[in-house]
Design a protein around this motif. Structure first.
Motif, PDB file in Angstrom:
ATOM      1  N   LYS A 103      -1.320 -11.371  11.421  1.00  0.00           N
ATOM      2  CA  LYS A 103      -1.675  -9.860  10.734  1.00  0.00           C
ATOM      3  C   LYS A 103      -0.866  -9.010  11.217  1.00  0.00           C
ATOM      4  N   ASN A 104      -0.287  -8.336   9.980  1.00  0.00           N
ATOM      5  CA  ASN A 104       0.440  -7.078  10.487  1.00  0.00           C
ATOM      6  C   ASN A 104       1.006  -6.326   9.237  1.00  0.00           C
ATOM      7  N   SER A 105       1.336  -5.168   9.356  1.00  0.00           N
ATOM      8  CA  SER A 105       1.516  -4.073   8.372  1.00  0.00           C
ATOM      9  C   SER A 105       2.789  -3.535   8.890  1.00  0.00           C
ATOM     10  N   TYR A 157       0.851  -1.046  -0.005  1.00  0.00           N
ATOM     11  CA  TYR A 157      -0.167  -0.138  -0.001  1.00  0.00           C
ATOM     12  C   TYR A 157       0.944   1.185   0.075  1.00  0.00           C
ATOM     13  N   PHE A 197       3.443   0.504   2.853  1.00  0.00           N
ATOM     14  CA  PHE A 197       3.584  -0.177   3.877  1.00  0.00           C
ATOM     15  C   PHE A 197       3.257  -1.799   3.334  1.00  0.00           C
ATOM     16  N   SER A 206       1.377  -5.258   3.936  1.00  0.00           N
ATOM     17  CA  SER A 206       0.525  -6.043   4.672  1.00  0.00           C
ATOM     18  C   SER A 206       0.577  -7.418   4.579  1.00  0.00           C
ATOM     19  N   LYS A 229      -0.862 -11.474   5.899  1.00  0.00           N
ATOM     20  CA  LYS A 229      -2.025 -11.627   6.724  1.00  0.00           C
ATOM     21  C   LYS A 229      -2.445 -13.049   6.228  1.00  0.00           C
TER      22      LYS A 229
END
Length: 631
Positions: A622-624, A580, A613, A615, A617
């Motif tokens: 789940k982490n960014s 992103y 970022f 991401s 998942k």
């Protein structure tokens, strides 16, 4: 009534006035940096006609486009002999040299486009020897007879009016000028043994000027206007010859005169296979038919002129920007549109001319045709109120930025416009994004972001002539830095020109507080206010201090071309990864299948420098993770 009563009444009046100002309707504006993102053409920051100030002035103002062909004088310009005919002054012939302003642009304005024109009239100036002696007649004073065709030995009609007692002989002051002669200026400027001008600064060319009224402006050469079909034959012939010499040229037509001529060519009614065609729709059809037949694009910018009529109504003039795209707006100066369906229907007042044009273009050329719109002449109210002129102009610039208009060069230029041009050209960003207002026709916002989406300018235009408004702006798709942001405002402009330079002008600088992607600001009546915002951007030092995550590691960070993504998730299922930007836009999505350690090479070479970022998942993780691209 005693003094106490008078004082009490005075206080009540003052309180009521203050209450009116303080409690003017509050406005909510919503910005979304991921919606309707469009490149803003720098060439909407343009002007018509001659340069009458220093080159430095225009650079400081941020002028990026100059249409310098002289309007009606362009139709009979002879680039070989450096002459043109002045059709509004007895058809007298005077020296004119387009080489001079073109060389000035080429030498001194590397970021500017200069617009000139081809001649389709069929005749150009040849000699000033047979000019009417206007000095001997009345010391060159203006009178109602200046439009008489007196060059070439005509006999003046002393009673005035545009009809001479005897018209002059056009063969004495003009000569035939076919398409080959018109396009010859391209070789003269850019070809072998030519002037050596940079053709990339002269991309846009008008296909003559206001061709739909030649029987009025150039009746000396064309007392009866040729048919729409014959004109299109001329147009297509010249367009193809120009493209053969300069394939990347952008041909701009039909350069219609004003609202009436958007729909009507002379008194002609154009019917094809039982369908009625307004003039511009017919023009588009003929251009599309030619492209399908020959493969040559003969239209690049649909170019109109607009001198809107408001009957000295300032309130109506403040809504003039709605003529182009607003399908709900009843234009008080509507006239030609009455004939747009083939009859005469005075209930047709909703203009939205560019939206109509875009529909016609899609119908004839198909989707994604790449043909844009432009306004190469436009006139404001010429009011004595510079703040009014400034706001009208600002609303046009914002509307054109939002809708991808390619070029805009006003003919009339009023006090307040240099200030407005400077504010937009210098402080707006490269991409327009969505802004919606709860009071759109009174207080509008025009928002732009830069290429990295890490800087944003929100320009708020208050068209209310009497009241200030409190405006709350909510930002989406952009993470604004909390704290104070700079504002630049134009309001209460004086009657004399205030713009001198980028650092010496009427901009009032201040700050507003931004918190959690929201800010509130008061905007005065008839004002334009720019709010300059920065995004929360990670620095290299910030990245170096981020906590590590043993399950997912990325390196190097900052990265140049290849980002290594190391996974150690101990789970046998697909893991989705998404890149992103700061505006929340998805740039890349991919999936990795692994139950243990794996290193994935992520190619980021196509992305611009800036903050992003990653991401990561799946069902258990789940982490960014932020990263920076730096080259």
């Amino acid at each position: 009534m005693n003094k106490i009563d008078l004082k009490f009444l005075y206080l009540i009046v003052i309180f009521c006035c203050l209450t009116t100002i303080t409690f003017a309707q509050a406005v909510q504006i919503t910005v979304n940096a991921t919606v309707n993102k469009k490149k803003v053409s720098p060439y909407i920051y343009g002007k018509n006609d001659f340069f009458d100030r220093s080159n430095q002035f225009y650079k400081e103002a941020g002028l990026r486009f100059a249409r310098l062909n002289g309007g009606n004088n362009a139709s009979a310009y002879n680039w070989q002999d450096k002459l043109d005919v002045h059709p509004d002054w007895y058809n007298n012939v005077y020296p004119a040299d387009w080489d001079v302003p073109a060389q000035n642009i080429n030498t001194n304005f590397p970021d500017m486009q200069g617009m000139f024109a081809f001649q389709l009239l069929g005749r150009v100036a040849s000699s000033g020897q047979y000019n009417f002696n206007d000095w001997g007649y009345n010391q060159s004073q203006y009178w109602s007879g200046v439009g008489q065709n007196l060059a070439g030995g005509g006999v003046v009609n002393a009673s005035g009016g545009s009809t001479a007692t005897t018209d002059g002989n056009i063969d004495l002051f003009s000569k035939p000028w076919p398409a080959d002669s018109s396009v010859g200026i391209l070789n003269h400027w850019f070809g072998t043994n030519g002037l050596g001008l940079n053709k990339n600064q002269f991309v846009y060319w008008s296909m003559d000027n206001e061709v739909d009224v030649w029987n009025g402006t150039h009746d000396w050469a064309m007392p009866t206007l040729i048919s729409a079909s014959v004109f299109m034959d001329r147009y297509i012939e010249l367009a193809k010859k120009a493209k053969a010499i300069y394939p990347n040229i952008k041909l701009c037509g039909p350069v219609t005169t004003s609202e009436w001529q958007w729909y009507k060519w002379s008194n002609e009614s154009i019917w094809i296979n039982g369908k009625y065609y307004p003039w511009i729709e017919y023009f588009i059809k003929r251009c599309a038919d030619e492209e399908k037949a020959s493969g040559v694009r003969v239209l690049d910018v649909l170019d109109i002129h607009n001198y809107p009529f408001y009957n000295n109504n300032d309130t109506a003039a403040l809504q003039g920007h709605r003529i182009y795209y607003d399908t709900t707006y009843d234009y008080p100066g509507a006239n030609g549109i009455y004939s747009s369906a083939g009859g005469w229907d005075t209930s047709l007042k909703k203009e939205y001319i560019f939206k109509r044009i875009e529909g016609w273009l899609n119908e004839e050329f198909g989707a994604n045709h790449g043909i844009t719109c432009g306004v190469s002449e436009w006139g404001t109210m010429s009011s004595s109120n510079p703040s009014l002129e400034s706001v009208i102009y600002a609303s046009h610039l914002g509307t054109f930025a939002n809708n991808g208009v390619e070029l805009f060069s006003p003919w009339n230029w009023s006090i307040g416009m240099w200030e407005t041009l400077h504010l937009f050209s210098r402080y707006a960003k490269e991409y327009s994004v969505s802004s919606t207002s709860s009071l759109e026709n009174t207080v509008s916002a025009y928002t732009t972001v830069n290429q990295l989406s890490d800087a944003m300018t929100v320009i708020i235009v208050n068209k209310d002539m009497n009241a200030s408004h409190t405006v709350t702006v909510n930002l989406n798709g952009f993470s604004a830095k909390n704290g104070n942001s700079e504002t630049l405002q134009l309001s209460s402009l004086p009657a004399t020109e205030t713009f001198v330079s980028h650092t010496d002008n009427a901009l009032k600088k201040s700050t507003i507080s931004v918190n959690s992607n929201t800010f509130t600001i008061a905007v005065p009546a008839l004002s334009t206010t720019a709010v300059l915002l920065e995004a929360n951007v990670l620095s290299i030092n910030d990245v170096n201090t981020l906590p590590t995550d043993e399950a997912v590691m990325i390196y190097p960070n900052p990265v140049k071309d290849k980002l290594q993504v190391k996974l150690d998730l101990a789970i046998a299922e697909p893991t989705e990864m998404t890149v992103y930007n700061l505006a929340g836009q998805k740039l890349k999505v991919f999936t990795i299948n692994s139950d243990r350690q794996v290193v994935h090479n992520l190619d980021v070479s196509a992305f611009s420098e800036g903050s992003y970022f990653l991401s990561v998942k799946n069902s258990r993780y789940k982490n960014s993770i932020p990263f920076i691209i730096a080259r």
